[in-house]
Design an enzyme around this catalytic site. Structure first.
Site, PDB file in Angstrom:
ATOM      1  N   ARG A 144       0.775  -1.280   0.045  1.00 15.28           N
ATOM      2  CA  ARG A 144       0.075  -0.113  -0.216  1.00 15.28           C
ATOM      3  C   ARG A 144       0.867   1.221  -0.065  1.00 15.28           C
ATOM      4  NH1 ARG A 144      -2.648  -3.552   3.410  1.00 15.28           N
ATOM      5  NH2 ARG A 144      -4.138  -4.671   2.036  1.00 15.28           N
ATOM      6  N   SER A 188       1.782  -5.653   4.397  1.00 17.28           N
ATOM      7  CA  SER A 188       1.544  -4.930   3.175  1.00 17.28           C
ATOM      8  C   SER A 188       1.098  -3.416   3.506  1.00 17.28           C
ATOM      9  CB  SER A 188       0.314  -5.558   2.563  1.00 17.28           C
ATOM     10  OG  SER A 188      -0.792  -5.949   3.487  1.00 17.28           O
ATOM     11  N   GLY A 204      -1.906 -11.366   8.788  1.00 20.47           N
ATOM     12  CA  GLY A 204      -1.787 -12.768   8.954  1.00 20.47           C
ATOM     13  C   GLY A 204      -2.859 -13.321   9.846  1.00 20.47           C
ATOM     14  N   GLU A 206      -5.849 -14.620   9.582  1.00 17.48           N
ATOM     15  CA  GLU A 206      -6.293 -15.798   9.041  1.00 17.48           C
ATOM     16  C   GLU A 206      -5.357 -17.094   9.302  1.00 17.48           C
ATOM     17  OE1 GLU A 206      -7.234 -13.070   7.366  1.00 17.48           O
ATOM     18  OE2 GLU A 206      -8.872 -13.342   8.337  1.00 17.48           O
ATOM     19  N   TRP A 270      -3.153  -5.027  10.078  1.00 20.41           N
ATOM     20  CA  TRP A 270      -2.398  -5.157   8.680  1.00 20.41           C
ATOM     21  C   TRP A 270      -2.789  -4.122   7.603  1.00 20.41           C
ATOM     22  CZ3 TRP A 270      -6.023  -4.802   4.633  1.00 20.41           C
ATOM     23  CH2 TRP A 270      -7.286  -5.283   5.044  1.00 20.41           C
ATOM     24  N   ASN A 288      -9.863  -9.528  12.762  1.00 22.50           N
ATOM     25  CA  ASN A 288     -10.650 -10.548  13.556  1.00 22.50           C
ATOM     26  C   ASN A 288     -10.100 -11.172  14.343  1.00 22.50           C
ATOM     27  OD1 ASN A 288      -9.347 -11.630  10.872  1.00 22.50           O
ATOM     28  ND2 ASN A 288      -9.558 -13.331  12.067  1.00 22.50           N
ATOM     29  N   ASP A 330     -15.690 -12.111  10.498  1.00 22.19           N
ATOM     30  CA  ASP A 330     -14.442 -11.574  10.038  1.00 22.19           C
ATOM     31  C   ASP A 330     -14.572 -10.237   9.517  1.00 22.19           C
ATOM     32  OD1 ASP A 330     -11.689 -11.621   9.226  1.00 22.19           O
ATOM     33  OD2 ASP A 330     -12.262 -12.105   7.117  1.00 22.19           O
ATOM     34  N   ASP A 332     -12.779  -7.451  10.236  1.00 21.64           N
ATOM     35  CA  ASP A 332     -11.881  -6.703  10.659  1.00 21.64           C
ATOM     36  C   ASP A 332     -12.240  -5.296  10.755  1.00 21.64           C
ATOM     37  OD1 ASP A 332     -10.861  -9.094   9.798  1.00 21.64           O
ATOM     38  OD2 ASP A 332      -9.059  -8.332   9.121  1.00 21.64           O
ATOM     39  N   ALA A 570      -8.137  -8.599  -2.697  1.00 14.08           N
ATOM     40  CA  ALA A 570      -8.765  -9.753  -2.180  1.00 14.08           C
ATOM     41  C   ALA A 570     -10.076 -10.176  -3.071  1.00 14.08           C
ATOM     42  CB  ALA A 570      -9.287  -9.268  -0.690  1.00 14.08           C
TER      43      ALA A 570
HETATM   44 CA   LIG Z   1      -9.352 -11.198   8.562  1.00 17.78          CA
END
Ligand SMILES: [Ca+2]
Ligand SMILES: [Ca+2]
Length: 599
Positions: A144, A188, A204, A206, A270, A288, A330, A332, A570
């Site tokens: 990014r 990222s 990370g 997940e 993230w 999450n 999830d 986030d 994504a």
């Molecule tokens: Ca997530």
């Protein structure tokens, strides 16, 4: 045309070389390129001649007062140059360029960084990070953006490292490992400079990693403090020799987590963080709690799916606000927290506030000095998991039957009941940053209307393996659009205008003193809309999908706009039925620069 005799020409060249040598000798030693100072960083939002931070300022309003390109002139906006990232490495390009001292610094997919002549697009140098085979980025090989400080340009890599390069030569100045990529860590986000420190998080969520925010000496890369974002983990400060001292546990061990699950509790940091100099607070969004299956971890699961405010000097959590306590979808809460002045409609008082368009579909306004909730309202049309946010308690009003069911209560004990949830886990808004305009008092939110079938399954933690305990399929909610750019009034909570888009929006927004908002679409268009009405005034086809935020700056007395183009992120990887619907979109990888055509 008058021709010059070759000899005369040679003599004049020799003369000018001699003059140049004399001039160089007469100059002080500071003939080297300009360095980026703390003042350059903290004043970035008001200095039109450069863009030295992700967010066009530490508070990340993504607003520039430049107004040469405005509602009247934008029709004359034309491309100046374009540069391809080249090679076979395409995929998603989520990077925001930086511009300083006539040079552009832009990151690309697969942890690459380019220095370009901002006037011509000429490549000055390129850094390609050597990535190991075993990296585990969840959501494409994106980056990014970078941070500028001193003579350094700093960016994070997919194998969870932080690399500082000399901004003028591209030579590695220092390199630090953030974490173990084999355990699922990656990075990222664009780092942020705060008072000489470089602030980063980790990706990370997940994979059952533990989220945290690190502050390092930007000149050396050495750790100053680290603050975990999962309750129960110890924070540390570091002295100049690297010796660490305990700096208090985040929260209280086992207060909002049962058993040992906090040890692999997720809450990945993230996305880009923001900073507010008025309060000296760093605002980090957290992802999450791990795993996704919420029945395995009763409690609020601090500090997941939250805004966490950390003192920039001490590395201690000053306040937190959980947007989805005990997240089971999830959702986030990594979306950026943008500082702004909020005029309380009851008292008329101006409050130091922050706004956040959360992945869970609600827009939150908090007092940024203490985290108190001031306002909350939906910015997407369909939300199934909560009826609303209680402004007194600050908590969601859950719809219990719309939480994915407990597998142990399922017929075979292996799959819980499936529910339909809106938004989908890709969120009412994801990584793409919104903009705020102090001119209109509105937030410009790149939103998406979609849902998902989601169910829970049993899962156990295994290092480096996906740690979800859930299955899902993402679905569009409407035939004619998924993406929608919405102008939101943070006081009334009303949608002032909206502009629908067929594909899901995944790029960021820029607002300007010219009364414009700029944003890109996966269909490849960079667009300019009237900030007051949403009327489309200009668009340009960049050749691939835009999933990155535009910037603007002034150079040689002219206003420039730039955006990176390259479809990915994504959506094509996780998007289920939506991914199929947009599988005609082509990949790419380039930077575009625009200015007004001179008549
Ligand atoms: Ca997530
Ligand atoms: Ca600036």
């Amino acid at each position: 045309m008058k021709l010059t005799h070759p000899l005369t020409r040679r003599r004049s060249l020799a003369l000018s070389l001699a003059m140049a040598a004399a001039l160089t000798a007469a100059l002080p030693l500071s003939v080297s390129a300009k360095e980026v100072t703390d003042a350059d960083v903290s004043n970035d939002y008001k200095t039109a001649g450069d863009v030295v931070t992700a967010g066009l300022g530490q508070q990340a309003q993504r607003y520039s007062s430049l107004n040469a390109i405005n509602t009247k002139t934008v029709k004359d906006l034309v491309p100046v140059w374009s540069m391809s990232f080249g090679g076979e490495k395409q995929r998603g390009q989520e990077s925001q360029p930086l511009v300083f001292d006539g040079k552009m610094y832009v990151t690309a997919s697969y942890s690459r960084l380019y220095a370009l002549d901002a006037r011509t697009g000429k490549k000055l140098w390129k850094y390609e990070h050597r990535l190991p085979d075993g990296i585990m980025p969840c959501c494409d090989v994106v980056n990014r953006g970078a941070a500028l400080y001193g003579d350094l340009v700093i960016f994070s890599t997919l194998d969870a490292q932080l690399v500082a390069l000399n901004k003028d030569t591209g030579k590695v100045a220092w390199k630090e490992k953030l974490e173990d990529y084999a355990a699922g860590y990656s990075s990222s986000a664009a780092p942020l400079i705060v008072k000489g420190k470089v602030i980063t998080g980790v990706s990370g969520g997940e994979f059952g990693i533990v989220g945290r925010i690190d502050a390092r000496d930007a000149k050396t890369g050495k750790l100053v403090w680290t603050r975990p974002t999962v309750e129960g983990h110890m924070g540390y400060t570091f002295d100049k020799e690297g010796k660490k001292t305990e700096n208090g546990i985040s929260g209280t061990t086992n207060a909002t987590w049962t058993g040992d699950l906090w040890k692999t509790g997720g809450a990945a940091t993230w996305n880009n963080v923001t900073y507010d100099p008025d309060t000296n607070l760093i605002f980090a969004g957290t992802g999450n709690p791990a795993p996704w299956n919420s029945h395995l971890r009763p409690g609020d699961n601090l500090f997941s799916s939250a805004t966490v405010a950390i003192d920039a000097d001490t590395g201690k959590i000053v306040w937190h606000y959980q947007t989805t306590p005990h997240d089971g979808w999830d959702f986030d809460g990594v979306n950026e927290f943008v500082s702004f002045d909020y005029k309380d409609p009851k008292t008329g008082k101006v409050i130091k506030a922050g706004g956040k368009a959360d992945r869970n579909g609600f827009f939150f306004v908090n007092d940024r000095t203490n985290g108190k909730l001031l306002n909350a309202f939906p910015f997407v049309k369909q939300i199934t998991w909560a009826k609303g946010i209680d402004l007194t308690t600050g908590r969601p009003q859950y719809v219990d039957e719309n939480r994915p069911g407990n597998p142990s209560e399922g017929a075979d004990g292996k799959k819980g009941s499936t529910v339909f949830s809106a938004p989908s886990f890709l969120g009412g808004k994801n990584q793409m940053p919104m903009a705020y305009s102090p001119q209109t008092g509105l937030f410009y939110v790149p939103a998406n209307e979609w849902g998902m079938e989601i169910w829970n399954e049993p899962v156990a933690y295994k290092k480096g393996a996906a740690y979800l305990g859930a299955g899902f399929t993402i679905k569009p909610l409407h035939d004619d659009y998924i993406g929608v750019l919405r102008a939101m009034d943070p006081v009334s909570g009303k949608i002032v205008w909206e502009n629908k888009n067929y594909a899901p929006l995944w790029g960021g927004v820029l607002s300007t003193g010219g009364g414009l908002v700029f944003y890109g679409t996966p269909e490849g268009y960079l667009k300019a809309l009237d900030a007051k009405t949403g009327k489309e005034l200009w668009s340009f086809q960049t050749g691939s999908g835009v999933v990155a935020p535009p910037i603007t700056w002034e150079q040689d007395g002219e206003q420039f706009i730039s955006v990176v183009s390259g479809w990915g992120g994504a959506v094509p990887l996780w998007g289920g039925e939506v991914a199929k619907r947009v599988n005609y979109l082509e990949q790419g990888g380039s930077v575009w620069v625009f200015k007004l055509h001179k008549k």
